[in-house]
Enzyme design. Structure first.
Site, PDB file in Angstrom:
ATOM      1  N   SER A  25     -35.189 -26.083  -7.679  1.00 16.47           N
ATOM      2  CA  SER A  25     -33.887 -26.361  -7.068  1.00 16.47           C
ATOM      3  C   SER A  25     -32.788 -25.505  -7.702  1.00 16.47           C
ATOM      4  O   SER A  25     -31.880 -25.041  -7.012  1.00 16.47           O
ATOM      5  CB  SER A  25     -33.556 -27.849  -7.174  1.00 16.47           C
ATOM      6  OG  SER A  25     -34.515 -28.601  -6.449  1.00 16.47           O
TER       7      SER A  25
ATOM      8  N   ALA B  14     -31.708 -34.148  -1.712  1.00 10.08           N
ATOM      9  CA  ALA B  14     -31.513 -33.098  -2.724  1.00 10.08           C
ATOM     10  C   ALA B  14     -32.143 -31.773  -2.310  1.00 10.08           C
ATOM     11  O   ALA B  14     -32.943 -31.717  -1.375  1.00 10.08           O
ATOM     12  CB  ALA B  14     -32.109 -33.559  -4.049  1.00 10.08           C
ATOM     13  N   HIS B  15     -31.765 -30.713  -3.022  1.00  4.74           N
ATOM     14  CA  HIS B  15     -32.317 -29.377  -2.799  1.00  4.74           C
ATOM     15  C   HIS B  15     -33.826 -29.365  -3.074  1.00  4.74           C
ATOM     16  O   HIS B  15     -34.284 -29.976  -4.037  1.00  4.74           O
ATOM     17  CB  HIS B  15     -31.663 -28.373  -3.745  1.00  4.74           C
ATOM     18  CG  HIS B  15     -30.256 -28.012  -3.375  1.00  4.74           C
ATOM     19  ND1 HIS B  15     -29.189 -28.843  -3.619  1.00  4.74           N
ATOM     20  CD2 HIS B  15     -29.749 -26.918  -2.757  1.00  4.74           C
ATOM     21  CE1 HIS B  15     -28.081 -28.261  -3.187  1.00  4.74           C
ATOM     22  NE2 HIS B  15     -28.384 -27.089  -2.656  1.00  4.74           N
ATOM     23  N   GLY B  16     -34.558 -28.622  -2.248  1.00  8.32           N
ATOM     24  CA  GLY B  16     -35.993 -28.440  -2.465  1.00  8.32           C
ATOM     25  C   GLY B  16     -36.728 -29.765  -2.377  1.00  8.32           C
ATOM     26  O   GLY B  16     -36.407 -30.609  -1.540  1.00  8.32           O
ATOM     27  N   ASP B  71     -27.892 -34.492  -5.363  1.00  5.16           N
ATOM     28  CA  ASP B  71     -28.047 -33.760  -6.622  1.00  5.16           C
ATOM     29  C   ASP B  71     -26.767 -33.110  -7.131  1.00  5.16           C
ATOM     30  O   ASP B  71     -26.505 -33.103  -8.329  1.00  5.16           O
ATOM     31  CB  ASP B  71     -29.179 -32.722  -6.529  1.00  5.16           C
ATOM     32  CG  ASP B  71     -29.126 -31.879  -5.259  1.00  5.16           C
ATOM     33  OD1 ASP B  71     -28.205 -32.077  -4.442  1.00  5.16           O
ATOM     34  OD2 ASP B  71     -30.004 -31.017  -5.094  1.00  5.16           O
TER      35      ASP B  71
END
Lengths: 143, 143
Positions: A25, B14-16, B71
């Site tokens: 991330s 969240a990212h990823g 996040d």
């Protein structure tokens, strides 16, 4: 021009695959980086196993001035890292890692020393946790 | 005996694959839980895509009183969640999620309301980020 030297190395050590996931991330936002070494703690492992993984990474990459970011204060990744930090002076362990902490740790590694980055990350932890409703209420009060 | 009713539902966005990874790490500590819905944001997606994923989860599981843990303040998962929270009053969005925040959100879902859990999680964020060296120094000063 020579690249500025990094003043500390970053290991992320966490339950499951959280450390690798945080690294991915960070890379989504920041671009590819080799500045962050992820270590996983999986069911069935004990403190000694994590300690061995930490030592393996430290020796393999010849790390010094080490910042270990861990997920949970008192959890096995934190405890294993802390026992290592007892034995060497150039290491600190920070618990409660989140994405902003990882990003700031990577972003500041050439500008700040290990002693400087730790209190800075503790401030990031406070600043990074915001609530949408609280911010809305603050804005309304300002009008 | 009837199980106590949960007072809010938890989405992690969240990212990823960070949201799924956080869920798995929560489960390593806390045991299997269905109380936390992970949503990923992957490269190539935009705000509208994340908003659609959020709405899909909310409708599919008929969620209300929704706590979205994201996040990064100002990142796409936060921004998409915030635009939804503008439209409905029973939703708050908290940025800077870490493992202790996820664990406490899950652990307190039958005891605290959405309004109560948010400031509590902000306090957890502060308390969960500790440094090994600072704690050592404090202990030495107490001797």
């Amino acid at each position: 021009m020579e690249e500025p030297k990094q003043q500390y190395s970053i290991i992320v050590c966490a339950h499951g695959d959280l450390a690798e996931s945080l690294k991915r991330s960070v890379e989504m936002i920041f671009g590819k980086t080799e500045a962050l070494y992820p270590i996983r703690f999986v069911p069935g492992e004990n403190l000694e196993d994590i300690k061995k993984k930490l030592v393996a990474v430290i020796e393999r990459y010849e790390l010094n001035n080490i910042l270990v970011l861990t997920d949970l204060f008192g959890g096995s990744p934190y405890n294993a890292s802390a026992t290592l930090a007892f034995e060497r002076n150039d290491m600190d362990v920070v618990s409660g890692v989140n994405l902003p902490i990882c990003i700031e740790a990577v972003a500041n590694r050439t500008q700040k020393s290990l002693e400087q980055i730790v209190p800075y990350l503790q401030q990031i932890a406070v600043d990074s946790v915001k609530s949408f409703r609280s911010l809305m209420t603050e804005e309304e009060e300002e009008l």
